[in-house]
Scaffold this active site. Structure first.
Site, mmCIF file in Angstrom:
data_model
loop_
_atom_site.group_PDB
_atom_site.id
_atom_site.type_symbol
_atom_site.label_atom_id
_atom_site.label_comp_id
_atom_site.label_asym_id
_atom_site.label_seq_id
_atom_site.Cartn_x
_atom_site.Cartn_y
_atom_site.Cartn_z
ATOM 1 N N TYR A 65 0.824 -1.205 0.000
ATOM 2 C CA TYR A 65 0.000 0.000 0.000
ATOM 3 C C TYR A 65 0.856 1.252 0.000
ATOM 4 O O TYR A 65 2.030 1.231 0.371
ATOM 5 C CB TYR A 65 -0.976 0.014 1.184
ATOM 6 C CG TYR A 65 -0.341 0.282 2.524
ATOM 7 C CD1 TYR A 65 -0.323 1.576 3.048
ATOM 8 C CD2 TYR A 65 0.224 -0.738 3.272
ATOM 9 C CE1 TYR A 65 0.239 1.837 4.289
ATOM 10 C CE2 TYR A 65 0.786 -0.491 4.510
ATOM 11 C CZ TYR A 65 0.793 0.796 5.016
ATOM 12 O OH TYR A 65 1.363 1.045 6.237
ATOM 13 N N CYS A 66 0.233 2.346 -0.446
ATOM 14 C CA CYS A 66 0.833 3.677 -0.394
ATOM 15 C C CYS A 66 -0.252 4.625 0.098
ATOM 16 O O CYS A 66 -1.171 4.191 0.781
ATOM 17 C CB CYS A 66 1.390 4.089 -1.758
ATOM 18 S SG CYS A 66 0.133 4.239 -3.045
ATOM 19 N N LYS A 67 -0.186 5.882 -0.286
ATOM 20 C CA LYS A 67 -1.188 6.839 0.177
ATOM 21 C C LYS A 67 -2.531 6.623 -0.509
ATOM 22 O O LYS A 67 -3.573 6.628 0.138
ATOM 23 C CB LYS A 67 -0.703 8.272 -0.039
ATOM 24 C CG LYS A 67 -1.639 9.315 0.511
ATOM 25 C CD LYS A 67 -1.052 10.707 0.410
ATOM 26 C CE LYS A 67 -2.006 11.723 1.009
ATOM 27 N NZ LYS A 67 -1.431 13.078 0.978
ATOM 28 N N PHE A 94 -3.698 4.061 1.962
ATOM 29 C CA PHE A 94 -3.824 4.387 3.379
ATOM 30 C C PHE A 94 -4.890 5.458 3.615
ATOM 31 O O PHE A 94 -5.531 5.484 4.659
ATOM 32 C CB PHE A 94 -2.470 4.856 3.924
ATOM 33 C CG PHE A 94 -2.433 4.987 5.414
ATOM 34 C CD1 PHE A 94 -2.352 3.857 6.215
ATOM 35 C CD2 PHE A 94 -2.485 6.225 6.026
ATOM 36 C CE1 PHE A 94 -2.317 3.971 7.604
ATOM 37 C CE2 PHE A 94 -2.448 6.351 7.400
ATOM 38 C CZ PHE A 94 -2.366 5.213 8.187
#
Length: 104
Positions: A65-67, A94
């Protein structure tokens, strides 16, 4: 690579004994919190990111995952090119995560 919704990602993660969570955001973004037990590998580190990914066990299942889901999709694609068979992208990242989080 597979793109999973928040619900799909979490359900799959909860049932997976070979799961490894990878956070590909920057150090600064980690200040907003992170998913517990995530390994931090900043995708913006370029070759250093690739070198660290290559040290991982290719038989594990990686939940990335990232932003918002864009960089993690790129990370999953890189992992697939490096021979990883199980890399799962968190759609919405996120920002949309409603599960448990923690801060340093």
């Amino acid at each position: 690579m597979a793109d999973y919704t928040q619900t799909e990602w979490r359900e799959k993660l909860d049932k997976d004994s070979d799961a490894v969570i990878i956070d590909v955001r920057t150090e600064q973004e980690l200040e907003d919190g992170f998913i517990p037990n995530a390994i931090h590998l900043d995708i913006y580190q370029g070759q250093a990111f690739i070198d660290k990914v290559q040290e991982l066990d290719k038989n594990k299942h990686y939940y990335v995952y990232c932003k918002s889901g864009g960089r993690s999709a790129q990370a999953c694609a890189i992992m697939n090119q490096l021979g990883f068979k199980s890399a799962y992208n968190l759609v919405g990242g996120f920002t949309e995560w409603q599960g448990e989080t923690t801060k340093n």
